[in-house]
Each structure stands twice: as C-alpha cells, then as structure tokens.
Enzyme design. Structure first.
Site, PDB file in Angstrom:
ATOM      1  N   HIS A 160       0.833  -1.208   0.000  1.00 20.95           N
ATOM      2  CA  HIS A 160       0.000   0.000   0.000  1.00 20.95           C
ATOM      3  C   HIS A 160       0.868   1.259   0.000  1.00 20.95           C
ATOM      4  O   HIS A 160       2.045   1.210   0.365  1.00 20.95           O
ATOM      5  CB  HIS A 160      -0.854   0.049   1.279  1.00 20.95           C
ATOM      6  CG  HIS A 160      -1.943  -0.962   1.348  1.00 20.95           C
ATOM      7  ND1 HIS A 160      -2.089  -1.834   2.399  1.00 20.95           N
ATOM      8  CD2 HIS A 160      -2.980  -1.218   0.503  1.00 20.95           C
ATOM      9  CE1 HIS A 160      -3.156  -2.596   2.197  1.00 20.95           C
ATOM     10  NE2 HIS A 160      -3.715  -2.240   1.054  1.00 20.95           N
ATOM     11  N   CYS A 247      -2.422   0.059  10.020  1.00 22.71           N
ATOM     12  CA  CYS A 247      -3.541  -0.727   9.484  1.00 22.71           C
ATOM     13  C   CYS A 247      -4.434  -1.373  10.534  1.00 22.71           C
ATOM     14  O   CYS A 247      -5.510  -1.839  10.222  1.00 22.71           O
ATOM     15  CB  CYS A 247      -3.035  -1.778   8.513  1.00 22.71           C
ATOM     16  SG  CYS A 247      -1.923  -2.929   9.247  1.00 22.71           S
TER      17      CYS A 247
HETATM   18  C1  CIR Z   1      -3.665  -7.928   3.074  1.00 18.44           C
HETATM   19  O1  CIR Z   1      -2.902  -8.407   2.226  1.00 18.44           O
HETATM   20  O2  CIR Z   1      -4.671  -7.315   2.751  1.00 18.44           O
HETATM   21  C2  CIR Z   1      -3.328  -8.148   4.537  1.00 18.44           C
HETATM   22  N1  CIR Z   1      -2.672  -9.386   4.688  1.00 18.44           N
HETATM   23  C3  CIR Z   1      -2.481  -7.019   5.065  1.00 18.44           C
HETATM   24  C4  CIR Z   1      -3.171  -5.693   5.056  1.00 18.44           C
HETATM   25  C5  CIR Z   1      -2.374  -4.614   5.694  1.00 18.44           C
HETATM   26  N2  CIR Z   1      -3.066  -3.385   5.593  1.00 18.44           N
HETATM   27  C6  CIR Z   1      -2.488  -2.201   5.630  1.00 18.44           C
HETATM   28  O3  CIR Z   1      -1.275  -2.087   5.723  1.00 18.44           O
HETATM   29  N3  CIR Z   1      -3.258  -1.140   5.512  1.00 18.44           N
END
Ligand code: CIR
Length: 254
Positions: A160, A247
């Site tokens: 991201h 997150c």
């Molecule tokens: C994903 O791949 O969506 C999750 N395993 C990790 C999401 C992390 N989100 C973020 O950094 N905003």
C-alpha cells in the site's frame, strides 16, 4: 475525544492474503498479545479504543484501516482490492455510522484504506495493486464536496501507499523513496528510512508521538535525531501478515 476502532485477531489470520512476503507461521498467542499491547499504546496516547467483535471467518479483518477512509466530515467505506476482504466492510460501516455520514466506493472501483494518506486537505492515494482507477476517481469525487483534493502516487514493490510513506510530524513524512515517487509529495519535508530497513516507513502519528514498529532501530534513530518523539511497539507477528501500525486502527475525532 479521539477514538480508535480496532478488531481482535481472527485465528484464521494464518490464511491471510499475502502479496510480497512468503508465508511464515504466525504465532497466534504472541500475535494476540502484541495486538493487545498495541491497543494499550493507543490508549496511552490518548485514544479511546472501541474494539469490534472478532470475525473468525475473515483472516485479514484485524486490519480495519483498509475498510474505510475517515474524514472529519464523512467516512468513505471502501471496496477492498482483495475479494476475500470485501465482507469486512459491513461491520466497519456499521461501527462508523454512529459517528459519520457514510459514502461508499462502488463496483468496479477498488480501494484499500491503506492506500490513502491524509495530509491537511489533500488525500494522497496509492495506485497500488489494491486500488484501481475507478476507486480513486470515485473517492476524488466524493471528497471534493468537502474541499479535499486527491493526488495519485505510484506504489511499487510494496502493498500500500502507507507501506511506502506515512506522516510522522506536522508537514513531515517518513518515506522509502524506492516504493513511490518523491515528486508527488512536493512541499513536504521528507525523512527517508534507513536503506537497511526498507519496510520501516509505516508509522502512526498520534498527537506529538510517533507509534512505530520495533525492528527498525536505524530509522527510529533518524526520527529521534530530528526531534521526533517515538514510541515503539512490537508487531512482528502482524508483520508476517503484511500488517503494520497504521492498518490495525481507524482513528477518528468525535
Ligand atoms: C492484506 O494483504 O490485505 C493483509 N494481509 C495485510 C493488510 C495490511 N493493511 C495495511 O497495511 N493497511
């Protein structure tokens, strides 16, 4: 009052989405403990934590940031780029309804909250594998009503935009320039991560304090050298799921 919406780890996190990391065993017990300490840090830094019920069937649901973009005037419920994650938005939307007018990103748009970095009245949005053109255009149209501007930034080599760049002080960003483009952030002061710590750009600014993952001591020292106040928290198990400190919470003033 400042609220942090969080959600406990689902044991199914062991089957989380992974894009840039190889799957490594996640120690659930340690992960739960780390997450609880993260929540305690949020409280110490002035947030009232509102924890949503665990969603056992949703492996990535601890990462609540991706389900919404919260502004003072409204919340935009996203349509996450990973199909497995779209169902997470229902409960996040319900939780936010109490505090904000709700808008939504609709099909065929996709957008992850992790791609949206708010600085003043500008939303920097990562054109990542998770957030597509339609999602970004819809967001721009929705937020324009309240005078926000959207600026698109490239994302390469990480998940991201906020894996590449986050805010660590008023007008100061922490960045790995290899993951995005410096030019997009003209006018802001840029502090680069240490080259040995490429994944160290995800930090959460709460008031005057930067909540920062343990494991990036060189970058932490760089921040402290600039006079920033840094509080570290160990999120090593969440990192194996490609998560960081931004997150796991949605922060909002109420
Ligand atoms: C994903 O791949 O969506 C999750 N395993 C990790 C999401 C992390 N989100 C973020 O950094 N905003």
């Amino acid at each position: 009052m400042r609220i942090a919406i969080t959600r406990g780890l689902a044991p199914s996190i062991v089957n989380c989405e992974l894009t840039h990391l190889e799957r490594e065993p996640i120690n659930l017990e340690v992960g739960v403990e780390q997450h609880a300490r993260y929540e305690a840090c949020l409280e110490e830094l002035g947030c009232e934590v509102r924890r949503l019920p665990i969603e056992p069937e949703m492996p990535d649901s601890v990462f609540v940031e991706d389900a919404a973009v919260v502004l003072d005037e409204m919340a935009v419920i996203t349509r996450p780029g990973a199909e497995s994650r779209r169902v997470e938005t229902l409960s996040v939307s319900r939780a936010l309804e109490a505090y904000r007018e709700i808008q939504r990103i609709e099909k065929p748009g996709t957008l992850d909250g992790g791609d949206v970095l708010l600085i003043g009245r500008v939303l920097y949005v990562g054109a990542s594998e998770r957030s597509n053109r339609s999602g970004i255009e819809q967001l721009a149209e929705i937020v324009a009503i309240h005078g926000y501007q959207v600026r698109v930034a490239p994302v390469h080599g990480c998940l991201h935009l906020k894996s590449a760049v986050t805010q660590v002080g008023e007008g100061t960003l922490l960045m790995n320039p290899a993951f995005t483009s410096i030019e997009c952030f003209e006018g802001l002061e840029l502090l680069e991560v240490d080259p040995l710590e490429p994944l160290g750009a995800n930090a959460l600014l709460l008031g005057e304090t930067v909540l920062y993952p343990a494991g990036y001591p060189r970058t932490r020292r760089r921040m402290e050298g600039k006079g920033l106040q840094v509080r570290t928290v160990d999120v090593s198990e969440l990192r194996k799921a490609e998560g960081g400190v931004t997150c796991c919470a949605l922060i909002l003033e109420v």
